[in-house]
Design a protein around this motif. Structure first.
Motif, short mmCIF file in Angstrom:
data_model
loop_
_atom_site.label_atom_id
_atom_site.label_comp_id
_atom_site.label_asym_id
_atom_site.label_seq_id
_atom_site.Cartn_x
_atom_site.Cartn_y
_atom_site.Cartn_z
N UNK A 67 0.86 -1.18 0.00
CA UNK A 67 0.00 0.00 0.00
C UNK A 67 0.89 1.23 0.00
N UNK A 68 0.43 2.32 -0.62
CA UNK A 68 1.26 3.54 -0.62
C UNK A 68 1.55 4.03 0.80
N UNK A 69 0.70 3.66 1.75
CA UNK A 69 0.86 4.20 3.08
C UNK A 69 2.07 3.63 3.82
N UNK A 70 2.74 2.66 3.23
CA UNK A 70 3.84 2.03 3.96
C UNK A 70 5.22 2.62 3.64
N UNK A 71 5.27 3.57 2.72
CA UNK A 71 6.56 4.12 2.32
C UNK A 71 7.34 4.61 3.54
N UNK A 72 8.65 4.63 3.43
CA UNK A 72 9.45 4.88 4.63
C UNK A 72 9.38 6.31 5.14
N UNK A 73 8.84 7.22 4.35
CA UNK A 73 8.60 8.57 4.88
C UNK A 73 7.83 8.49 6.18
N UNK A 74 7.06 7.42 6.31
CA UNK A 74 6.19 7.27 7.48
C UNK A 74 6.97 7.22 8.78
N UNK A 237 19.00 3.36 9.42
CA UNK A 237 17.66 3.57 9.98
C UNK A 237 16.60 3.43 8.89
N UNK A 238 17.04 3.16 7.67
CA UNK A 238 16.08 2.98 6.58
C UNK A 238 15.28 1.70 6.78
N UNK A 239 14.13 1.66 6.11
CA UNK A 239 13.32 0.45 6.16
C UNK A 239 14.04 -0.66 5.41
N UNK A 240 13.65 -1.90 5.70
CA UNK A 240 14.33 -3.04 5.09
C UNK A 240 14.24 -3.01 3.57
N UNK A 241 13.14 -2.48 3.06
CA UNK A 241 12.95 -2.52 1.61
C UNK A 241 13.55 -1.34 0.86
N UNK A 242 13.96 -0.30 1.58
CA UNK A 242 14.48 0.90 0.89
C UNK A 242 15.67 0.50 0.04
N UNK A 243 15.70 1.01 -1.18
CA UNK A 243 16.75 0.54 -2.10
C UNK A 243 17.06 1.58 -3.16
N UNK A 244 18.11 1.31 -3.89
CA UNK A 244 18.58 2.28 -4.91
C UNK A 244 18.18 1.84 -6.32
N UNK A 245 17.49 0.72 -6.41
CA UNK A 245 17.32 0.10 -7.73
C UNK A 245 16.74 1.02 -8.79
N UNK A 246 15.63 1.68 -8.49
CA UNK A 246 15.01 2.51 -9.53
C UNK A 246 15.99 3.59 -10.00
N UNK A 247 16.61 4.27 -9.02
CA UNK A 247 17.55 5.32 -9.38
C UNK A 247 18.75 4.73 -10.13
#
Lengths: 664, 249, 228
Positions: A67-74, A237-247
């Protein structure tokens, strides 16, 4: 390559206003015919997708989350800055601009930062209108607090969950557009590649994470809002899923990666406790408003604490070294993050660290509890000499302000922070570097835009606290909806982009090959173990302090690790199913290349600035030594497997004078 | 500490699924998910299929993690998500049963991962304030009573994890829906479309097939953000008002 | 679908029906108990029989009682619908037992309600049906009255049987649990929840859940142990 930042002419304060007034527009009937892909639905992505949907573009939004609500900005805790000057303490757009430039150690673009400061006030208004329950005074008006690196109170907050509340605001705006059909949402979809047609970004290859199916999505332009790459360090401190792949996929298609070595180490995180550790937890910087940072003055006291023979309470006041207050009397415990982190490292390197690993310092609330307790007793007309009462009242105030953070600390560490001071240590938190973008937030690839933490634009070499939320929302709500028009106004005659062109088919094929290579690799080591090793190398050689020898060694090690990865990684399961291990493997593969680029950039930047600290370049009293004569530029890297190429964008400062950053 | 885990394994949404037993060696300082990581590492080394579970921030705020531990969503510690639950809450030699959220509206995708898309659709049906970017008046234009803002915040603290549905013997999503309704309806900005919002979100919740609230209170007891069922009462009230007091449409 | 039918088929609408009917039935329980306590007045049943006559013949009461039957049927029907819908919402998969700190009664309202429904059928068959639709109850004459049915005697006969006494007392325990959850729940469903008054509502609910069943249970026990 000519890096044109496209900064509009005119006085600094007028640039954005004038530019907005004169930039090309896309008429509503044409907007309906233009498709925009947004990758990532954190603050920047969700706000951009929602706003462009409101404007009438056809938006397709993608997130790898359910869900969009899970992004790490949260997970952002502390707050969001805005130059509202509600506190009447002398704040202004210029001061926010100046603080951000200075905090970034003069490695960001004046015009971008000024625009950020200008729109900051609108963000607060927008969020309040969306129902974000910011903290309020008894009179019903918005409350502010102060944050590191500034001398005014301009941070708006919602308890310790500001990021959550802002993201839910953006998510609700996005949800509204999804319900109207202007935004089509693709959950559990990960961008695997960027598709270029005639030199322009025209779509993506996405993997449906539930089925493993590859999908071709076309649009007139692509907006990346995929966050930072702090997870290259494994522990962050990033979420487990945060990644650089798209960039990184964009980089592979020719986009430039700017200042990749600028990573922010956050000073107040819960220290590492064991090898199994999967991530680090941040304790909001707002704690430094009231907490005092110290280590024992005597090494033997530190050793006794490490061995559990003494506690912090056994150390007499005179035997404590409040090193931030000692070294930086003007800002004290509220020095910027890079300074605070480095000071903690110095204290621990000198052998004064606490916690069994020796890698922790105290963050003490005892004097805040006293102070608040006394003032509460005074205002309630109670006995100000009753210590137990003072402590109780003080703890109540502290709980009101930081209750959830204290609770979280206790859950993780098992220690009661009201009784014993917290133990904290710096950890990787944010990456100032990111895709190179011009004033329009467009990368050097036409039709490819980057927002939020994903781009490099606003924070220079160090980001101030509570500015990440500000930048994400500024880019998404108030910048890209305008600046995307500079590109799309030229595309109104371009019909819908076909997704069956040879470019799409080729990109899909390449993606499938890349996936199959990893899915079929039948080595013996888990993806996680490679990621952990990569992280160790990066932290060791490209972490809080760096030197040329270490960096050179680190680069070699990363390259060796990458070879070993492709030879010996084991990815269970298949490519055509829901396979979290495969997702991880693909991300780690990209981290391996990106990590190397970070090292290269750190090697090139032979100066100390902001979060980038080169041991060779220090002043006599151990502070970072910037070299403005040679390094006042943005490093923009063009990837090549053997020899990445550096392009430089010179930074021009017309409005601020470059000074040695001093918080003393 | 040595533990026996009984974990729900289900290959995909159509497979039947069953509990499988594993032995794992954990430290009491680990979080529950780190213990699961250790088990997964073990499985991968043995070339077996690791256990799939949703997780992301591991700070108790993203709402991804979703394990029913010994029958309790998010496990035995109150006010705590699975990711923040630490093994010091268990004893050496314990047997721990780990299952996905149980609700027919949250079908299992694989093992412990479920599909919570229904929550997004409920929000899409009205969990927002209809304000376009740029339309907002000054943030201080409407003063909001401190306690009211604080109460709205209590509701807004929902992380959308779905523990309320998993905890509810009726599989009801009232706490989730009510939290959003209560958050927005209380604020002056959200009052404007309160009637429409309440009716529409309840209708969507029903359409998804969630169960009906019988005021058991398990949701409140298991909610990691400790959201009160007072918000459900508010939604009930406002729903009745929205139907009987709203305009004829 | 009109707004009204859509309301009554919505989840909250159904619950509002449960709540309103349930709270109405509680008021009936109070009235019914006050009337029935005349059974232990020690006057040989005179007051009770006259009351019973009044209750079965007064047109206004007759009218109200139709409402009462409707309420019972609606409450039971809606309860069953909710039970089955909730069961399917939960899905049939096994789960380890949830140990959340909630009232046992709250999770077992359908079971409790079904037991009460069975009791009601037996109970109405014992007295109400016999009183209204059969001539098995003998007549009795009081001063200034036409002969009326001696329901009091029927009660005496029924509670002579220990099986009936036990099942009545058991049913009252069940009723107690049902009310333990039901009263407060009714208010919550109607949205009448306020931190200032929740304690009061809860207190009244618990008071009723204890006092009403005890009041009712006294009657068979009194007959069995004292009157015989």
């Amino acid at each position: 390559m000519n890096l044109d930042s496209k900064i509009p002419a005119g006085a600094l304060g007028d640039k954005w206003t004038d530019y907005k007034a004169t930039m090309p527009l896309v008429a509503p009937n044409n907007k309906r015919r233009l498709d925009v892909i947004v990758i990532g639905t954190g603050l920047a992505g969700a706000s951009a997708a929602a706003t462009m949907g409101e404007l009438g573009y056809n938006v397709k939004a993608f997130t790898f989350h359910d869900s969009p609500r899970r992004a790490h900005s949260i997970a952002a805790q502390g707050g969001i800055n805005a130059a509202k000057n509600y506190q009447n303490d002398g704040d202004s757009v210029y001061r926010l601009f100046y603080d951000t430039i200075k905090g970034g150690d003069y490695r960001s673009r004046e015009a971008n930062v000024h625009r950020l400061a200008e729109v900051s006030a609108d963000i607060i208004d927008q969020c309040v209108a969306q129902g974000v329950p910011f903290a309020r005074e008894y009179g019903g008006l918005l409350e502010n607090r102060s944050f590191g690196g500034v001398q005014v109170s301009r941070t708006f907050y919602a308890r310790g969950q500001t990021g959550q509340q802002l993201l839910i605001g953006a998510y609700s705006a996005l949800s509204r557009q999804i319900s109207t059909g202007k935004v089509t949402m693709y959950n559990r979809h990960e961008m695997m590649d960027l598709v270029m047609v005639d030199g322009k970004a025209r779509g993506i290859i996405a993997r449906n994470l539930l089925t493993g199916e590859l999908e071709r999505h076309s649009a007139h332009c692509v907006v990346l809002a995929t966050g930072g790459y702090g997870n290259v360090f494994y522990l962050s401190t990033n979420a487990m899923g945060s990644n650089v792949t798209a960039a990184w996929r964009a980089v592979k298609k020719g986009a430039l990666m700017a200042n990749p070595c600028f990573t922010q180490i956050h000073p107040t995180c819960i220290p590492v406790s064991g090898d199994y550790q999967s991530k680090l937890t941040l304790m909001s910087e707002s704690l430094r408003n009231d907490g005092r940072v110290w280590v024992p003055k005597k090494k033997e006291d530190a050793v006794a604490i490490r061995e559990g023979k003494k506690t912090a309470l056994d150390i007499a006041e005179g035997d404590r070294d409040y090193y931030l207050e000692r070294r930086y009397p003007a800002f004290g415990n509220l020095v910027p993050r890079d300074v605070a982190s480095r000071a903690a490292k110095v204290a621990c390197d000198q052998g004064n660290g606490v916690a069994p690993t020796g890698l922790a310092v105290f963050l003490d609330f005892a004097s805040a509890i006293q102070r608040y307790g006394k003032s509460a007793a005074h205002s309630q007309g109670l006995d100000e000499s009753d210590q137990a009462l003072i402590k109780k009242l003080g703890e109540q105030v502290v709980e009101e302000k930081y209750g959830n953070l204290f609770e979280m600390y206790e859950k993780i560490s098992g220690e009661n922070p009201y009784k014993f001071p917290m133990k904290i240590y710096p950890a990787v938190h944010y990456t100032m570097g990111g895709l190179w973008v011009d004033y329009n937030l467009q990368t050097n690839v036409e039709g490819l835009f980057a927002l939020g933490e994903c781009n490099f634009s606003d924070h220079g070499a160090n980001r101030l606290g509570a500015s990440a939320l500000m930048q994400g929302l500024a880019d998404g709500y108030f910048v890209i909806p305008y600046t995307i028009g500079t590109f799309l106004s030229k595309e109104i005659r371009t019909p819908e982009i076909a997704n069956d062109s040879p470019e799409f088919i080729k990109a899909e094929k390449e993606t499938a090959d890349r996936i199959n290579r990893l899915a079929n690799s039948n080595g013996s080591q888990s993806v996680e173990s490679f990621h952990r090793r990569l992280g160790k190398i990066m932290w060791e050689y490209c972490g809080m302090s760096r030197n040329a020898d270490g960096l050179t060694k680190g680069r070699k090690m990363v390259r060796e690790l990458r070879d070993e990865f492709y030879k010996d990684v084991f990815v269970p399961g298949d490519a055509d199913e829901y396979n979290p291990e495969l997702e991880k493997a693909l991300r780690v593969a990209d981290f391996m290349e990106h990590g190397e680029l970070m090292i290269l950039d750190a090697l090139d930047r032979a100066e100390s600035c902001g979060g980038h600290f080169r041991e060779e370049y220090v002043t006599e009293d151990g502070e970072a030594k910037r070299n403005d004569a040679d390094f006042t530029y943005v490093s923009a890297w063009e990837w090549d497997d053997n020899d990445p190429k550096l392009h430089k964008e010179e930074l021009v400062f017309d409005n601020v004078e470059l000074k040695t950053r001093s918080y003393k | 500490m040595k533990l026996t885990l009984k974990v729900w394994r289900q290959k995909n949404s159509k497979a039947k699924g069953e509990l499988e037993s594993y032995q794992v060696e954990a430290s009491e300082h680990m979080s529950f998910l780190e213990m699961m990581d250790v088990l997964n590492e073990q499985l991968i080394v043995e070339k077996k299929s690791p256990i799939a579970f949703d997780h992301d921030c591991r700070e108790g705020i993203c709402g991804s993690c979703s394990m029913t531990i010994n029958g309790s969503p998010h496990g035995p510690q109150s006010g705590t998500t699975t990711c923040q639950l630490h093994m010091r809450k268990f004893k050496d030699g314990d047997t721990i049963v780990v299952e996905p959220w149980r609700s027919s509206v949250f079908p299992v995708i694989k093992d412990l991962t479920v599909d919570r898309g229904a929550f997004d659709r409920i929000i899409q049906s009205g969990g927002y304030i209809s304000v376009n970017t740029g339309q907002a008046p000054d943030g201080n234009a409407i003063p909001i009573e401190k306690d009211l803002a604080s109460n709205a915040f209590d509701a807004a603290a929902c992380i959308g994890c779905g523990a309320c549905v998993a905890a509810c013997p009726n599989g009801s999503a009232m706490l989730f829906t009510a939290a959003k309704v209560s958050h927005l309806n209380q604020l002056p900005q959200g009052k404007v479309e309160q009637t429409r919002r309440t009716a529409s979100m309840v209708a969507q919740m029903d359409k998804e097939g969630f169960g009906m609230c019988s005021n058991v209170g398990a949701c409140e007891a298991e909610c990691p953000k400790e959201i009160s069922i007072e918000h459900i009462a508010r939604m009930n009230r406002e729903y009745v008002a929205s139907i009987f007091g709203g305009r004829k449409s | 679908m009109s707004w009204i039918t859509s309301f009554f088929s919505s989840s909250i609408g159904r619950k509002v029906i449960m709540s309103l009917t349930g709270l109405f039935l509680i008021t009936f329980l109070i009235v019914h108990l006050i009337g029935n306590l005349q059974l232990i007045a020690g006057d040989g049943g005179e007051a009770f029989n006259q009351y019973a006559y009044f209750m079965t013949t007064n047109p206004l009461i007759k009218f109200v009682s139709i409402g009462l039957y409707a309420m019972i049927v609606l409450h039971a029907y809606q309860g069953l619908v909710i039970y089955f819908k909730n069961k399917s919402a939960k899905g049939g998969k096994p789960t380890a037992k949830n140990k959340a700190d909630v009232k046992w009664a709250s999770k077992n309202m359908a079971l409790l309600g079904t037991l009460i429904l069975f009791f009601l059928i037996v109970h109405m068959g014992d007295f109400w049906f016999k009183m209204k639709f059969t001539d098995t109850i003998p007549l009795v004459t009081y001063d200034g009255w036409e002969p009326i049915k001696n329901l009091y005697q029927q009660v005496t006969i029924t509670f002579d049987n220990p099986l009936f006494v036990v099942s009545y007392v058991f049913s009252m325990v069940v009723l107690g649990f049902h009310l333990w959850h039901g009263f407060g729940s009714g208010f919550q469903t109607l949205g009448l929840n306020h931190s200032k008054y929740n304690g009061l509502i809860d207190g009244i609910g618990k008071f009723l859940a204890i006092v009403l069943p005890i009041g009712y249970a006294i009657i068979p026990l009194y007959y069995y142990f004292v009157m015989r």
